[in-house]
Design an enzyme around this catalytic site. Structure first.
Site, PDB file in Angstrom:
ATOM      1  N   HIS A  42      39.360  10.912  -6.875  1.00 57.01           N
ATOM      2  CA  HIS A  42      38.146  10.619  -7.637  1.00 57.01           C
ATOM      3  C   HIS A  42      38.465  10.862  -9.118  1.00 57.01           C
ATOM      4  O   HIS A  42      39.291  11.726  -9.433  1.00 57.01           O
ATOM      5  CB  HIS A  42      37.055  11.585  -7.158  1.00 57.01           C
ATOM      6  CG  HIS A  42      35.683  11.332  -7.706  1.00 57.01           C
ATOM      7  ND1 HIS A  42      35.288  11.735  -8.958  1.00 57.01           N
ATOM      8  CD2 HIS A  42      34.604  10.750  -7.143  1.00 57.01           C
ATOM      9  CE1 HIS A  42      34.016  11.412  -9.146  1.00 57.01           C
ATOM     10  NE2 HIS A  42      33.576  10.808  -8.059  1.00 57.01           N
ATOM     11  N   ASP A  98      40.298  19.055  -3.633  1.00 59.54           N
ATOM     12  CA  ASP A  98      38.954  18.565  -3.924  1.00 59.54           C
ATOM     13  C   ASP A  98      38.266  18.338  -2.568  1.00 59.54           C
ATOM     14  O   ASP A  98      38.563  17.374  -1.869  1.00 59.54           O
ATOM     15  CB  ASP A  98      39.075  17.275  -4.731  1.00 59.54           C
ATOM     16  CG  ASP A  98      37.732  16.607  -4.959  1.00 59.54           C
ATOM     17  OD1 ASP A  98      36.714  17.087  -4.420  1.00 59.54           O
ATOM     18  OD2 ASP A  98      37.712  15.581  -5.665  1.00 59.54           O
ATOM     19  N   GLN A 118      34.276  15.621  -0.199  1.00 54.50           N
ATOM     20  CA  GLN A 118      33.966  14.772   0.957  1.00 54.50           C
ATOM     21  C   GLN A 118      34.434  15.417   2.255  1.00 54.50           C
ATOM     22  O   GLN A 118      34.260  14.832   3.331  1.00 54.50           O
ATOM     23  CB  GLN A 118      34.617  13.387   0.800  1.00 54.50           C
ATOM     24  CG  GLN A 118      34.184  12.630  -0.439  1.00 54.50           C
ATOM     25  CD  GLN A 118      32.710  12.236  -0.411  1.00 54.50           C
ATOM     26  OE1 GLN A 118      32.098  12.112   0.654  1.00 54.50           O
ATOM     27  NE2 GLN A 118      32.130  12.039  -1.574  1.00 54.50           N
ATOM     28  N   LYS A 149      26.183  17.193  -1.951  1.00 52.42           N
ATOM     29  CA  LYS A 149      26.736  16.345  -0.873  1.00 52.42           C
ATOM     30  C   LYS A 149      26.669  17.059   0.471  1.00 52.42           C
ATOM     31  O   LYS A 149      27.044  16.513   1.505  1.00 52.42           O
ATOM     32  CB  LYS A 149      28.180  15.973  -1.191  1.00 52.42           C
ATOM     33  CG  LYS A 149      28.312  15.119  -2.465  1.00 52.42           C
ATOM     34  CD  LYS A 149      29.754  14.797  -2.728  1.00 52.42           C
ATOM     35  CE  LYS A 149      30.005  14.339  -4.141  1.00 52.42           C
ATOM     36  NZ  LYS A 149      29.684  12.929  -4.390  1.00 52.42           N
ATOM     37  N   CYS A 159      34.062   5.514  -8.423  1.00 53.96           N
ATOM     38  CA  CYS A 159      34.768   6.481  -9.286  1.00 53.96           C
ATOM     39  C   CYS A 159      36.187   6.712  -8.819  1.00 53.96           C
ATOM     40  O   CYS A 159      36.713   7.834  -8.901  1.00 53.96           O
ATOM     41  CB  CYS A 159      34.037   7.817  -9.381  1.00 53.96           C
ATOM     42  SG  CYS A 159      32.388   7.710 -10.026  1.00 53.96           S
TER      43      CYS A 159
HETATM   44  N1  PLP Z   1      35.476  14.436  -5.864  1.00 56.15           N
HETATM   45  C1  PLP Z   1      35.106  13.618  -4.882  1.00 56.15           C
HETATM   46  C2  PLP Z   1      36.088  13.271  -3.808  1.00 56.15           C
HETATM   47  C3  PLP Z   1      33.831  13.051  -4.889  1.00 56.15           C
HETATM   48  O1  PLP Z   1      33.466  12.230  -3.913  1.00 56.15           O
HETATM   49  C4  PLP Z   1      32.941  13.390  -5.945  1.00 56.15           C
HETATM   50  C5  PLP Z   1      31.583  12.779  -6.010  1.00 56.15           C
HETATM   51  O2  PLP Z   1      31.402  11.619  -5.728  1.00 56.15           O
HETATM   52  C6  PLP Z   1      33.364  14.269  -6.928  1.00 56.15           C
HETATM   53  C7  PLP Z   1      34.633  14.787  -6.851  1.00 56.15           C
HETATM   54  C8  PLP Z   1      32.479  14.688  -8.047  1.00 56.15           C
HETATM   55  O3  PLP Z   1      31.427  15.453  -7.575  1.00 56.15           O
HETATM   56  P1  PLP Z   1      30.216  15.883  -8.525  1.00 56.15           P
HETATM   57  O4  PLP Z   1      29.748  14.631  -9.208  1.00 56.15           O
HETATM   58  O5  PLP Z   1      29.217  16.448  -7.587  1.00 56.15           O
HETATM   59  O6  PLP Z   1      30.758  16.899  -9.476  1.00 56.15           O
END
Ligand code: PLP
Length: 406
Positions: free
Chosen positions: A123, A200, A203, A226, A364
């Site tokens: 991401h 990270d 998900q 999430k 993203c």
């Molecule tokens: N990393 C992953 C894999 C994500 O799916 C997301 C959100 O879509 C993020 C990071 C960023 O999360 P946040 O916008 O809640 O900080």
């Protein structure tokens, strides 16, 4: 026992809303999950019965709020099986958690020529913070490729690892494709080179049990929103010795021990990294969200969602000229696809009119889209409350849109 789908759905008020006159089918859980009544009610309850600023007052309400926030920290500790509550830092979300590590750990530990390994699956929030710190320190970013099924290429990763590797920052589950990365192997290989590891877990946390001690990971991040919890609260897990040695990320209230204009000393963990008034009601309700998940049980969630994903894959594959983007065997939560040469945005608009919420676009994760030479996909992402009926509505909708658009 069986999976209590009716009770689960009944816990989510928004699922009885109609969209354009149709019952809502919510399949954009990867972007943000809906909230059970327990979480919604806890937010009100905090403001109604137990609210004041935390860690500041001797008075009753401040004590109540502080205790509830610290309970939430212990709940998050147990959720990740961290060794100590000091290792749980409350942040706004995964993005802030990664920025904290990249900035604080990165600036203190990275030097010119050091290498940071990321993967194509990341991401943007696990790319850009590392690019910023690389620019500041002269560190170099190396990228693990994926194959045409969207699988993390372990051999290529092994080739990129060297004595220069200082940090390996990869996603546990891809938000664009759903690929589960074999993080045990990623960590084992990184350890051989004495590199540090950030995962990270955005998900992964809603779909898989996570045990940071069993993984032996250095840093792990997830976002509350999430995970059926509130917006604006998330968790950074870090090993105590590492967090202890890191400089503060932001300065301000809550994070100090003693301030003078000559010299300021910092608070101990975890408060050193929690400058300013935190998301108090959100933090407290994150505990409620974790309790809510635990009373179903992640083991049950895993098998229910797997069955649902298998059903969806099977039903969608009956659609003429559908192309799945990301076909790893091991996937969680996400099905990305395209239909013929129909633009995902046009398909998404029609699905919306039919009450079906999916995500369209690059999610993203533009490097993933570049890999497949596409600007974006349609993404159906699943949660505990989705059903085969939701899948049927999605499939019918895609077929209808296909007829209208071709
Ligand atoms: N990393 C992953 C894999 C994500 O799916 C997301 C959100 O879509 C993020 C990071 C960023 O999360 P946040 O916008 O809640 O900080």
């Amino acid at each position: 026992g069986s999976y209590p789908i009716d009770r689960i759905r009944g816990d989510f008020p928004i699922l009885s809303e109609e969209v354009h006159g149709k019952p809502l089918v919510y399949l954009d859980n990867g972007a943000s999950a809906q909230k059970p009544s327990a979480v919604i009610d806890q937010i009100s309850k905090t403001y109604e019965t137990g609210y004041a600023n935390v860690h500041r007052g001797v008075h009753y309400m401040s004590q109540i709020a502080t205790d509830a926030m610290e309970d939430a920290r212990r709940k998050a500790q147990m959720f990740l099986n961290a060794a100590d509550e000091k290792e749980i830092i409350f942040v706004r979300g995964a993005t802030e958690g990664i920025n904290l590590v990249a900035s604080s750990w990165g600036r203190a530990n990275l030097q010119e020529g050091d290498e940071i390994i990321l993967s194509v699956l990341e991401h943007h929030s696990n790319i850009v913070p590392w690019q910023i710190v690389a620019e500041q320190t002269g560190a170099v970013i190396k990228v693990v490729p994926i194959d045409d099924a969207g699988i993390f290429l372990m051999d290529e990763y092994e080739k990129l690892l060297s004595e220069k590797t200082k940090m390996v920052a990869v996603t546990h589950v891809s938000n664009a494709l759903g690929t589960i990365v074999p993080v045990e192997d990623v960590i084992r290989l990184a350890r051989e080179k004495e590199a540090f590891i950030l995962l990270d877990g955005c998900q992964a946390a809603p779909h898989l049990p996570v045990d940071v001690q069993a993984l032996d990971v250095d840093f792990y991040v997830f976002s509350g929103h999430k995970l059926y919890g509130p917006n604006g609260i998330g968790v950074l897990y870090g090993k105590e010795a590492l967090l202890d040695a890191m400089p503060p990320y932001q300065g301000g209230g809550e994070m100090i021990d003693r301030v003078t204009f000559e010299k300021t000393t910092y608070a101990d963990l975890p408060h050193k990294f929690e400058a300013g008034t935190p998301n108090i009601a959100g933090g407290i309700a994150l505990k409620t969200a974790i309790d809510w998940i635990n009373q179903i049980g992640l083991d049950k969630i895993v098998s229910y969602e797997k069955e649902l994903m298998d059903y969806a894959t099977e039903e969608l594959s009956k659609i003429e000229s559908i192309q799945f983007i990301g076909q790893a065997q091991e996937k969680a939560g996400v099905i990305s696809f395209l239909v013929g040469d129909i633009h995902p945005y046009d398909m998404g608009m029609i699905l919306d009119k039919l009450g079906v919420a999916v995500r369209t676009g690059h999610h993203c994760a533009q490097p993933v889209m570049d890999q497949f030479c596409i600007p974006g996909t349609l993404r159906a992402s699943f949660a505990v409350y989705n059903t085969k009926e939701d899948v049927n509505r999605l499939v019918e909708g895609v077929k209808k849109a296909q007829t209208m658009l071709s």
